[in-house]
Design a protein around this motif. Sequence first.
Motif, PDB file in Angstrom:
ATOM      1  N   ALA A  57      -5.237  28.575  -8.214  1.00 28.12           N
ATOM      2  CA  ALA A  57      -4.772  29.669  -7.358  1.00 28.12           C
ATOM      3  C   ALA A  57      -5.923  30.280  -6.575  1.00 28.12           C
ATOM      4  CB  ALA A  57      -4.079  30.737  -8.205  1.00 28.12           C
ATOM      5  N   ALA A  58      -7.086  30.428  -7.215  1.00 27.29           N
ATOM      6  CA  ALA A  58      -8.248  31.021  -6.536  1.00 27.29           C
ATOM      7  C   ALA A  58      -8.621  30.207  -5.299  1.00 27.29           C
ATOM      8  CB  ALA A  58      -9.430  31.108  -7.491  1.00 27.29           C
ATOM      9  N   VAL A  59      -8.679  28.882  -5.450  1.00 29.32           N
ATOM     10  CA  VAL A  59      -9.066  28.041  -4.315  1.00 29.32           C
ATOM     11  C   VAL A  59      -7.965  27.977  -3.267  1.00 29.32           C
ATOM     12  CG1 VAL A  59      -9.587  25.655  -3.638  1.00 29.32           C
ATOM     13  CG2 VAL A  59     -10.738  26.684  -5.597  1.00 29.32           C
ATOM     14  N   LEU A  60      -6.729  27.809  -3.695  1.00 26.20           N
ATOM     15  CA  LEU A  60      -5.615  27.717  -2.748  1.00 26.20           C
ATOM     16  C   LEU A  60      -5.534  28.971  -1.871  1.00 26.20           C
ATOM     17  CD1 LEU A  60      -3.099  26.172  -1.755  1.00 26.20           C
ATOM     18  CD2 LEU A  60      -1.809  27.367  -3.516  1.00 26.20           C
ATOM     19  N   LEU A  61      -5.604  30.125  -2.503  1.00 31.08           N
ATOM     20  CA  LEU A  61      -5.488  31.376  -1.757  1.00 31.08           C
ATOM     21  C   LEU A  61      -6.714  31.627  -0.884  1.00 31.08           C
ATOM     22  CD1 LEU A  61      -3.966  33.503  -4.627  1.00 31.08           C
ATOM     23  CD2 LEU A  61      -2.776  32.687  -2.571  1.00 31.08           C
ATOM     24  N   GLY A  62      -7.895  31.366  -1.423  1.00 30.39           N
ATOM     25  CA  GLY A  62      -9.114  31.556  -0.641  1.00 30.39           C
ATOM     26  C   GLY A  62      -9.160  30.638   0.564  1.00 30.39           C
ATOM     27  N   TRP A  70      -5.444  39.372   2.823  1.00 26.65           N
ATOM     28  CA  TRP A  70      -4.547  39.469   1.671  1.00 26.65           C
ATOM     29  C   TRP A  70      -4.659  38.227   0.787  1.00 26.65           C
ATOM     30  CZ3 TRP A  70      -2.071  43.086  -0.871  1.00 26.65           C
ATOM     31  CH2 TRP A  70      -1.082  42.722  -1.784  1.00 26.65           C
ATOM     32  N   PHE A  71      -4.651  37.032   1.418  1.00 26.37           N
ATOM     33  CA  PHE A  71      -4.801  35.787   0.658  1.00 26.37           C
ATOM     34  C   PHE A  71      -6.170  35.737  -0.015  1.00 26.37           C
ATOM     35  CE2 PHE A  71      -1.138  34.318   3.015  1.00 26.37           C
ATOM     36  CZ  PHE A  71      -0.565  33.344   2.203  1.00 26.37           C
TER      37      PHE A  71
END
Length: 196
Positions: free
Chosen positions: A101-106, A144-145
């Motif tokens: 999730a950290a990489v996908l959102l960043g 936000w992401f």
Amino acid sequence: MAIKGSTGEVRPGTRWGYAVAVWGVLFAIPSFLWAAGGTFGAESTVAPELVRLARDGVPWFLAVLWVTGFLKLFGAVIGLGLTRLRGRRTSRALVFCGGGAAVLLGWHGGLFLVHGILVETGAASVDPALAGLTRWYLYLWGPWFIAGGLAFATATARYLRRHPDHRDHRSARHRAALGALGALLLSLASTATGIG
């Protein structure tokens, strides 16, 4: 003061997991609202073709909105999971999902920011009718992401530091990296197909 290493206890530094949970719930609300037929907030902040798909009730797009909303709630559950020590199997799943999730959102937020900066500086151009929309992606959705990605990264890193079963941090980091790689590939695939 909490006893070190007991499963299910709240530990210092868990506020990042709670931040992830709040972020996920807040982020799910627009998905469910738009999936239910409302377009409040979407008209000026989301690409017009996506608003049209929601307004027209296109079944596959509504399904995507519902699934996306539930994935955001799942992210909130992951955040709550990262606030307490868990057993080995659950812990591995939390680390995998948190890293992903950290990489996908960043990554996703970074794409919005880079595109917005390029447009704002004149290095790239968009249809003038979409210039205002580009600013929403630059000033709202991109940050936000990225905020969500940073919250997931911090919550996952702090979880790893305090979990007694992760004394072998190398294998835990490998699980987080594997989740991150999977998320990056998913993001690239969705961008290439025009869905993301």
